[in-house]
Design a protein around this motif. Structure first.
Motif, short mmCIF file in Angstrom:
data_model
loop_
_atom_site.label_atom_id
_atom_site.label_comp_id
_atom_site.label_asym_id
_atom_site.label_seq_id
_atom_site.Cartn_x
_atom_site.Cartn_y
_atom_site.Cartn_z
N ASP A 222 25.92 75.21 5.17
CA ASP A 222 25.15 74.73 6.33
C ASP A 222 24.97 73.22 6.33
O ASP A 222 25.18 72.56 7.36
N THR A 223 24.58 72.65 5.18
CA THR A 223 24.22 71.23 5.15
C THR A 223 25.00 70.42 4.12
O THR A 223 24.99 69.19 4.18
N HIS A 224 25.66 71.07 3.17
CA HIS A 224 26.32 70.42 2.04
C HIS A 224 25.34 69.57 1.22
O HIS A 224 25.73 68.61 0.57
N GLU A 225 24.07 69.97 1.24
CA GLU A 225 23.04 69.24 0.49
C GLU A 225 22.71 69.90 -0.84
O GLU A 225 22.16 69.24 -1.73
N TYR A 226 23.05 71.19 -0.99
CA TYR A 226 22.65 71.92 -2.19
C TYR A 226 23.86 72.32 -3.02
O TYR A 226 24.86 72.82 -2.49
N LEU A 227 23.76 72.11 -4.33
CA LEU A 227 24.84 72.42 -5.26
C LEU A 227 24.84 73.90 -5.59
O LEU A 227 23.78 74.49 -5.82
N GLU A 228 26.05 74.50 -5.65
CA GLU A 228 26.09 75.94 -5.84
C GLU A 228 26.95 76.37 -7.03
O GLU A 228 26.45 76.95 -7.97
N GLU A 229 28.25 76.15 -6.99
CA GLU A 229 29.13 76.56 -8.08
C GLU A 229 30.12 75.45 -8.39
O GLU A 229 30.36 74.57 -7.57
N ALA A 230 30.72 75.51 -9.58
CA ALA A 230 31.73 74.53 -9.99
C ALA A 230 33.07 75.23 -10.13
O ALA A 230 33.27 75.99 -11.08
N GLY A 231 33.97 75.01 -9.18
CA GLY A 231 35.26 75.68 -9.22
C GLY A 231 35.06 77.18 -9.13
O GLY A 231 34.50 77.69 -8.16
#
Length: 351
Positions: A222-231
């Motif tokens: 939605d915003t690309h503001e929150y970090l979620e997963e790495a690869g």
């Protein structure tokens, strides 16, 4: 359905042709595989047969509508030659959860465990001892019904194949924080190990590779503001002495290594926060010196340190630490997996 597994052994083994000192991940497979078909509303007689190509109709629904889910797990051999699995029930629970999301049938617990253990016992010589050596195990399910109507299949095939493995990653990893592409979205299948999730990552990851980064840290759609997963891994951040990771959700995979690290950290009296993490928070922590570590976690790599990340064209180096959480977690997990340390959690299962 019967739980009696029909076993047909290979006449000869390929193992003498394998250079176990120079393995490419996921390219060499053991002599046998486990298969079981779903037809007429139930799972049929399971088999262990010599590893061989499959024959599928060109109209098999997996090719057209992507009904395919998989798991990744490992078997380990200790110095006494005994083989161990790590939290296998969690893998079964997750593949069945993935299957449910793609309207596929669940696979029975007892049959999974019996088939898995018999398969590894037959190919036990492929499991080499020593830290870093393991047998990577790939259970997966595909839709095999020959029909191209856009609806769930009525026929499926459950398989387990195995591949000898060494350490998956070597050295630290540099990552690019996603600003345009997304791994998953609310209401989607991000929590499932669906084949299409991984196919969709390849293009943005290849663009990151061209810029000199090995992987992407995915952000919310939605915003690309929150970090979620790495690869293809869950990701952890250490700010001062606090360990932070994003909560699992319909977008984020419920990683088995992730859960294990959280439990180990809590038992070591490390402050663990499971909460949404803004990119801006990690950027600020990097600038003020409180960011100590970033690392990914997953079955293949166990723990993979991240040495730098890039966001909006700016590169942020992660400082080297003498007392790294990532090293502690990897050593403890490996100790449990290879039976060199006590397992207070009951995660380790013998074959």
């Amino acid at each position: 359905m019967t739980n009696s597994i029909e076993i047909t052994k290979a006449k000869t083994s390929k193992i003498q042709d394998v250079d176990f000192e120079n393995l490419s991940f996921g390219k060499i497979f053991t002599d046998h595989m486990f298969t079981c078909d779903f037809k007429n509303g139930e799972w049929q007689k399971p088999e262990i047969t010599p590893y061989a190509p499959l024959t599928l109709d060109p109209s098999a629904r997996v090719f057209h509508y992507g009904q395919a889910v998989f798991e990744g797990m490992k078997a380990y051999k200790d110095d006494a030659g005994k083989i161990w699995l790590f939290r296998p029930e969690d893998n079964l629970a997750r593949i069945n959860k993935s299957a449910e999301r793609l309207a596929m049938p669940a696979f029975p617990h007892d049959l999974f465990m019996e088939g898995l253990k018999k398969l590894i016992n037959i190919d036990e010589d492929w499991v080499k001892p020593g830290f870093g050596n393991s047998l990577y195990i790939r259970p997966f399910v595909i839709a095999t019904e020959p029909a191209i109507a856009a609806s769930p299949a009525l026929e499926y095939k459950f398989l387990i194949i195995c591949s000898p493995a060494q350490s998956y990653y070597s050295g630290d990893v540099r990552v690019l924080v996603a600003e345009q592409f997304s791994r998953s979205a609310n209401g989607g299948v991000g929590f499932a190990k669906a084949a299409g999730n991984y196919a969709a990552q390849f293009y943005p990851t290849s663009l990151a590779n061209q810029e000199g980064f090995q992987q992407i840290i995915w952000t919310d759609a939605d915003t690309h503001e929150y970090l979620e997963e790495a690869g293809t891994m869950n990701v952890f951040f250490r700010i001062n002495d606090t360990l932070i990771t994003a909560p699992t959700s319909e977008r984020i995979l419920d990683g088995i290594t992730r859960k294990s690290i959280i439990q180990i950290a809590k038992d070591a009296d490390i402050n663990v926060e499971i909460r949404p993490i803004k990119v801006s928070e990690i950027v600020e922590a990097s600038k003020n010196g409180s960011l100590k570590e970033i690392f990914g976690s997953g079955t293949a790599a166990v723990v993979s340190p991240i040495s730098a990340f890039s966001h909006k064209g700016e590169l942020f180096e992660v400082p080297k630490q003498d007392d790294k959480y990532s090293d502690k977690f990897k050593n403890l997990l490996n100790g449990i997996q290879y039976n060199t340390l006590e397992d207070p959690y009951g995660w380790r299962q013998s074959i």
